[in-house]
Design an enzyme around this catalytic site. Structure first.
Site, PDB file in Angstrom:
ATOM      1  N   PHE A 232     102.232   6.713  77.603  1.00 32.19           N
ATOM      2  CA  PHE A 232     101.137   7.692  77.419  1.00 32.19           C
ATOM      3  C   PHE A 232     101.590   8.949  76.707  1.00 32.19           C
ATOM      4  O   PHE A 232     100.999  10.013  76.880  1.00 32.19           O
ATOM      5  CB  PHE A 232     100.510   8.048  78.778  1.00 32.19           C
ATOM      6  N   ILE A 622      86.610  -3.942  66.003  1.00 35.98           N
ATOM      7  CA  ILE A 622      87.335  -4.201  67.248  1.00 35.98           C
ATOM      8  C   ILE A 622      88.139  -5.485  67.075  1.00 35.98           C
ATOM      9  O   ILE A 622      87.576  -6.553  66.829  1.00 35.98           O
ATOM     10  CB  ILE A 622      86.345  -4.338  68.425  1.00 35.98           C
ATOM     11  N   ASN A 624      90.339  -6.916  69.327  1.00 32.12           N
ATOM     12  CA  ASN A 624      90.321  -7.746  70.523  1.00 32.12           C
ATOM     13  C   ASN A 624      89.440  -7.073  71.565  1.00 32.12           C
ATOM     14  O   ASN A 624      89.814  -6.070  72.161  1.00 32.12           O
ATOM     15  CB  ASN A 624      91.751  -7.917  71.044  1.00 32.12           C
ATOM     16  N   PRO A 625      88.239  -7.618  71.787  1.00 30.69           N
ATOM     17  CA  PRO A 625      87.287  -6.954  72.695  1.00 30.69           C
ATOM     18  C   PRO A 625      87.847  -6.719  74.090  1.00 30.69           C
ATOM     19  O   PRO A 625      87.540  -5.727  74.733  1.00 30.69           O
ATOM     20  CB  PRO A 625      86.106  -7.924  72.746  1.00 30.69           C
ATOM     21  N   LYS A 626      88.676  -7.652  74.544  1.00 29.47           N
ATOM     22  CA  LYS A 626      89.209  -7.499  75.896  1.00 29.47           C
ATOM     23  C   LYS A 626      90.173  -6.319  75.953  1.00 29.47           C
ATOM     24  O   LYS A 626      90.110  -5.473  76.847  1.00 29.47           O
ATOM     25  CB  LYS A 626      89.916  -8.784  76.320  1.00 29.47           C
ATOM     26  N   GLN A 631      91.301  -0.625  77.138  1.00 31.10           N
ATOM     27  CA  GLN A 631      91.686   0.726  76.709  1.00 31.10           C
ATOM     28  C   GLN A 631      90.614   1.743  77.086  1.00 31.10           C
ATOM     29  O   GLN A 631      90.915   2.848  77.533  1.00 31.10           O
ATOM     30  CB  GLN A 631      91.894   0.767  75.189  1.00 31.10           C
ATOM     31  N   GLY A 697      93.032   4.201  71.940  1.00 31.75           N
ATOM     32  CA  GLY A 697      93.771   4.551  73.154  1.00 31.75           C
ATOM     33  C   GLY A 697      93.470   5.934  73.682  1.00 31.75           C
ATOM     34  O   GLY A 697      93.408   6.146  74.892  1.00 31.75           O
ATOM     35  N   GLU A 698      93.307   6.886  72.818  1.00 31.17           N
ATOM     36  CA  GLU A 698      93.086   8.260  73.265  1.00 31.17           C
ATOM     37  C   GLU A 698      91.588   8.542  73.399  1.00 31.17           C
ATOM     38  O   GLU A 698      91.159   9.258  74.305  1.00 31.17           O
ATOM     39  CB  GLU A 698      93.662   9.279  72.265  1.00 31.17           C
TER      40      GLU A 698
END
Ligand SMILES: Cc1cc2nc3c(=O)[nH]c(=O)nc-3n(C[C@H](O)[C@H](O)[C@H](O)COP(=O)(O)OP(=O)(O)OC[C@H]3O[C@@H](n4cnc5c(N)ncnc54)[C@H](O)[C@@H]3O)c2cc1C
Ligand code: SF4
Lengths: 732, 333
Positions: A232, A622, A624-626, A631, A697-698
């Site tokens: 992180f 997107i 990879n939707p998963k 995230q 991610g953020e």
């Protein structure tokens, strides 16, 4: 989508998931080269001063102890020249103490237990001076502003005479990442060559850093980090254990492992700096913003300037002709802060997005409507168009799914038994960056694919991302693809920060796959009668691990056949992707999102619970939707912690962190987290990068703390501007 | 962590003999003592493992109460049929503590003996009278959000962290202790934990080497209208800011007897005797419950950072009583 939705059914599972749950993914501290010694750190118990004596006699007498390394006997490192005012901390280089719990020695022993016990016997004497860790009054303590941003328009004058205005101050405390994996290094010298297994977000940056410190050639250092157990931002700078383990290993001539303990970890790296922000907003009666004034200060250390952008969001999020921002830092006698998930943006958004909510109440306009009235169709700072921006659609779909229209504007109007119910919302944005990166893609005769990059996977699913892109790019099942990463000797990659690995490394992999197609065509073209002779690269189509000439399915040839025909075991391509800087610079490029939150507050006993969250995201394509869903819900969880539970408590008398463990530093637990729904609004973006993907991610965190605080206001009529909103503040 | 010897006690006599030796300490579930050793707060030279002693059963006593083995696990105790039905307040309090994994390891004796969580106590570089006699109390003028509002002294302001103990206090438990001589002593729960006074290092009335063998509860009462309310910084897995064990007996719509004990407010579980006495003979009502809350906080003395606990305790008592009433299904008036 929520976790069990059909939307996610066909998305690839984490390719490393099985290894992780089976305990087969090897994290740094699990590496154990032959003859390895265990190092245990000794940390300072004062925050400022010098070590006057260090008595290791008792420690060295203990069974199993090999050596105690401190500034007295550590090899001298080369500390690179830095700008004035910056004295980056290099461990064990001097008797100076710059922050409390600074590593000052390491005890090396045959076992961890022996090292740890002996470390408790090292006696240090200090000459100590008064340290300052007080985050109050940082505006007064601040250094002059380093880079003054010119005002847009005439914010001060407009504010002075505006029809409607609000003014407020927001504070955020020190927060720590507390990743699951502790900072750790295993250092092995073989001759003049150093291999380190190191917890890092960037293997190559780290390699360069150690090489420079030891004055050896970069090619003599290898940094390995195949699995990183959460970071992180905490491992964006090399941790002190890296140099300590490397120095110690050099001194004793054996591999050395140094692992921070949980209690020690809080000063192994920086933290989200404590900040104070003052916001003034002015608008007309219809809510059209006429001025934004956003001043922020956050702390840095006594020895370095660390600055993260808190106020940028006030220049970019809303259309407003008059904007003033300023940002300064104040020195405290603490470890230097460091980027922590959504650095700057989430802090700035907490202030701006809370202030906007305050303005909405003053105007008696729905907060969502207020945002739409001030929607920025083009970048308000540069006037440039956005490469794509489906924020309005995020507002629309998010509010619809959430049922925002059922919200009562006046506080304290919605109830569920004892609970006061509140709805709140906020906006998030994050710059969509991209860096040059390389990838090697190899197709082997047995039909398997190897993808290689020096990138790390700190948990977001980089392994899966790379495998997915290669599988799609070559038309092979994902099970056939292996992604090797986390090794500085693999093709160059930037460090994993700023949500840019997919756009950078993903682009390199995609392009490498295309190139591999043309490579196969070139190989085939050398054989008689090949349909690929003199065919332009653009006309070669790759699918199902085969190539064909565009529009001519009869030319299709499989990779495997081409390899066999040419007696080749494999074909590999090393590709470096570049960034289309000129084209990108014509646009403003960012991902956006809207967050809707329901809270329930039991005022009498000071309890606030987040009940429901809808997170709508527009982040380009997107992959990879998963992974994307994961995230975005992770961002929400982080935001719940920031809003309601997380604070690093420092005793200012000692400038010492007093809750450096997971019992005292409260990250949210499962019971704090409700069902979280995510929506991904599709964006076609040809500008951002060839993948069309922006970072995730953020972003998912940026608006959450404000949305929660706003919901608490809607529930209770109480405006809480000091995070985290714990029971003591709710009941006050 | 200091190197130590490990010995296993074969029976309770062996345990008290080994426990009396210099530098020894019992280990039961180990969830507290091992942490304390790792942090260099406790440095026993010998760990005496009592975890296999035959003190794990939960049985009826001659007078109609129940005897709970000191080495029964927290989980097994909370979920025991007899406890669940006859002493549900205890079940609720135990389950409010720690995490399932820790409760699976933690024993009842260990729970009573667990040491305070004061952050200065846990940091060996800080002054702390409890850890090092005479070194001073860092909390009293420092970070004391989690500290006591009742019964503290200038030498220590730490609170007892146990949830289970709060319920035991409310339920008038007694603790059965095996002395070094072999004699079994009975200690009233109210006398088991001590206020810090000027000896904050002494937390209970156990003497060195004495072994808790059982906890006894009297004839079941308070099994209908009860509540254990734990207020904390997150929804689960955090120590109490304030917790409240509240229960009463109702006869013809009138409170015939009441129990209120508070956790997280003092160096021992804190009984709100005045509030209990006030409720006796009253009808359950918002007003009476609110008054009980006011009485429960009488005499509270906040420190610089914990005045909020007074409000939390006051409102918490009222709320716990209200919940207790609703739980019993009797209509509030
Ligand atoms: C992360 C975490 C969170 C926690 N949260 C909570 C919470 O929210 N609420 C709560 O109440 N508790 C909480 N606990 C504390 C937990 O309940 C105690 O650690 C546990 O009850 C101790 O029992 P044990 O058997 O493991 O004791 P041990 O660690 O084995 O022993 C603790 C002490 O008791 C002594 N001892 C043990 N048995 C006896 C006996 N029969 N006679 C005399 N002395 C004895 C030991 O010598 C030692 O000094 C938490 C603990 C952790 C680690
Ligand atoms: S309150 Fe007690 S435990 Fe905490 S520092 Fe003071 S003496 Fe030590």
């Amino acid at each position: 989508m929520s976790f069990y939705d059909d939307d996610l059914k066909d998305a690839p599972d984490r390719v490393d998931g099985r290894a992780k749950v089976m305990g087969k993914a090897k994290y740094i501290a699990e590496h154990k080269p032959a003859g390895m010694l265990y190092g245990y750190l000794v940390q300072s118990t004062i925050a400022k001063g010098t070590i006057t004596a260090i008595d290791t006699a008792e420690a060295e007498k203990q069974p199993g102890v090999r050596l105690v390394v401190s500034h007295k006997n550590a090899p001298k490192l080369t500390i690179p020249e830095r700008p004035v005012g910056a004295r980056p901390f290099y461990p064990l280089m001097s008797a100076d103490i710059l922050f409390n719990a600074q590593p000052i020695a390491v005890v090396l022993a045959d076992s961890f237990e022996e090292a740890r016990y002996a470390a408790s016997l090292v006696k240090i004497t200090y000459s100590s001076s008064k340290a300052d860790s007080d985050t109050r009054g940082m505006f007064e303590k601040a250094l002059p502003e380093a880079r003054v941003t010119p005002d847009r328009g005439k914010p001060l004058e407009v504010f002075a005479t505006a029809e409607v205005k609000i003014e407020a101050e927001y504070t955020i405390p020190f927060e720590h990442h507390h990743p699951m994996e502790l900072h750790a290094t295993v250092a092995v010298w073989e001759g003049g060559k150093l291999t380190v297994y190191d917890k890092t977000q960037g293997t190559q940056g780290t390699a360069g850093y150690v090489a420079a410190a030891f004055g050896i050639d970069r090619t003599n250092v290898r940094v390995v980090a195949p699995f990183v157990g959460g970071a992180f931002g905490a491992a964006l700078r090399p941790g002190p254990q890296l140099l300590i383990a490397s120095m110690a290993a050099k001194l004793v001539g054996k591999p050395v492992k140094v692992v921070y303990s949980r209690r020690q970890l809080a000063t192994a790296h920086g933290y989200r700096p404590a900040s104070t922000q003052r916001i003034k907003l002015a608008s007309d009666k219809q809510g059209k913003l006429s001025a934004i004034i956003h001043e922020a200060v956050h702390n840095t250390s006594s020895h370095e300037i660390f600055s993260e952008g808190l106020v940028g969001i006030s220049r970019s999020l809303y259309a407003c002709p008059n904007v003033k921002t300023s940002q300064t830092v104040a020195r405290l006698d603490m470890q230097t802060p460091l980027w922590m998930r959504a650095p700057g943006a989430v802090s700035g958004a907490f202030a701006l997005e809370s202030a906007l909510d305050e303005l909405a109440y003053k105007l008696k306009i729905d907060p969502l409507e207020l945002r739409i009235r001030n929607y920025a169709e083009t970048d308000p700072e540069s006037g440039k168009p956005f490469s794509s921006k489906e924020l309005k659609e995020c507002y629309r779909q998010g509010s619809e799914k959430f049922g925002w229209s059922k919200r009562k504007i006046e506080p304290r109007m919605m109830k569920d038994g004892r609970w006061l119910i509140g709805y709140g919302m906020a906006t998030g944005t994050w710059f969509a960056g991209q860096s040059p990166a390389s990838a090697r893609v190899t197709f082997r005769a047995n039909g398997t694919v190897l993808v290689e990059s020096a990138a790390t996977d700190i948990g977001p699913g980089t392994y899966t991302m790379g495998a997915t892109i290669a599988a799609q790019g070559l038309g092979v099942p994902i099970e056939r693809v292996t992604f090797a990463l986390g090794d500085s000797e693999l093709p160059p990659s930037p460090g994993q920060g700023g949500s840019t690995i997919t756009s950078s490394v993903g682009t390199a992999i995609k392009e490498a796959c295309e190139k591999l197609g043309t490579e196969f065509a070139a190989v085939d073209a050398k054989t008689d009668g090949s349909p690929f002779k003199d065919v332009a690269a653009a006309d070669i189509v790759v699918e199902n691990a085969s190539i064909m000439v565009k529009g001519k399915p009869e030319t299709k040839k499989s990779f495997a056949d081409i390899l066999t025909a040419n007696n080749l075991p494999q074909l590999a391509v090393l590709h470096r992707s570049t960034v289309a800087t000129a084209e990108r610079s014509k646009y403003s490029i960012a991902s956006h999102g809207a967050q809707f939150v329901e809270v329930a507050v039991d005022e009498e006993i000071g309890v606030a619970r987040v009940r429901r969250v809808v997170q709508a995201t527009a982040a380009g394509k997107i992959i990879n939707p998963k992974g994307a869903h994961s995230q975005e819900i992770g961002g929400v969880v982080w935001g719940v912690g920031m809003a309601l539970t997380e604070v690093t408590e420092v005793d200012d008398r000692y400038a010492r962190i007093m809750n450096p463990n997971l019992a005292g530093y409260h990250v949210p637990v499962n019971a704090d987290i409700p069902e979280i729904e995510t929506i991904f609004v599709p964006e076609e973006d040809k500008i951002v990068n060839p993948l069309g993907a922006k970072g995730l991610g953020e972003l998912g965190l940026v608006g959450i703390p404000a949305a929660i605080a706003n919901a608490i206001f809607n529930a209770t009529g109480k405006r809480l501007r000091d995070l985290p909103i714990t029971p003591d503040k709710l009941i006050a | 962590m200091k190197p130590f010897a490990y010995k296993r006690a074969i029976d309770t006599a062996d345990a008290v003999r080994l426990g009396a030796e210099n530098g020894s300490s019992f280990i039961a579930g180990g969830t507290n003592i091992v942490d304390l050793m790792k942090e260099d707060i406790a440095s026993p030279t010998t760990l005496v493992d009592i975890s296999r002693l035959d003190l794990k059963t939960i049985t009826s006593t001659a007078n109609g109460g129940v005897s709970i083995g000191a080495l029964a696990k927290n989980t097994d105790t909370a979920n025991h049929q007899r406890i669940r039905t006859s002493y549900p307040l205890l079940t609720k309090a135990i389950l409010a503590g720690a995490s399932p994994q820790i409760r699976n390891m933690a024993t009842n004796g260990g729970n009573l003996m667990q040491r305070p969580r004061c952050t200065y106590f846990y940091d060996v570089s800080m002054p702390c009278n409890k850890r090092v006699k005479g070194s001073g109390c860092a909390a009293i003028n420092g970070l004391n959000k989690y500290s006591a509002i009742f019964g503290w002294s200038d030498s220590c302001v730490a609170v007892n962290p146990s949830d289970m103990s709060v319920a035991l206090m409310a339920l008038d438990a007694v603790v059965k202790v095996r002395e070094a001589s072999g004699k079994i002593r009975t200690i009233r729960f109210a006398d088991f934990h001590r206020l810090p006074m000027n000896t904050p290092d002494i937390e209970t009335s156990l003497k060195k080497g004495e072994l808790i063998v059982a906890i006894e509860l009297p004839v079941p009462r308070f099994a209908t209208n009860y509540q254990y309310l734990k207020l904390r910084d997150r929804a689960s897995y955090a120590f109490a800011l304030v917790s409240i064990a509240a229960a009463f007996e109702l006869k013809n719509g009138v409170i015939s007897d009441a129990r209120i004990a508070l956790g997280g407010v003092a160096h021992k579980p804190w009984r709100a005797i005045e509030a209990e006495a006030f409720l006796k003979g009253k009808r359950p009502s918002d007003e009476n419950f609110a008054n009980a809350g006011e009485l429960a906080i009488r005499g509270a003395k906040p420190l610089s950072g914990n005045a909020y606990k007074i409000k939390l305790a006051r409102n918490g008592v009222k709320r716990a009583l209200t919940d207790a009433l609703n739980m019993g299904g009797t209509v509030a008036k």
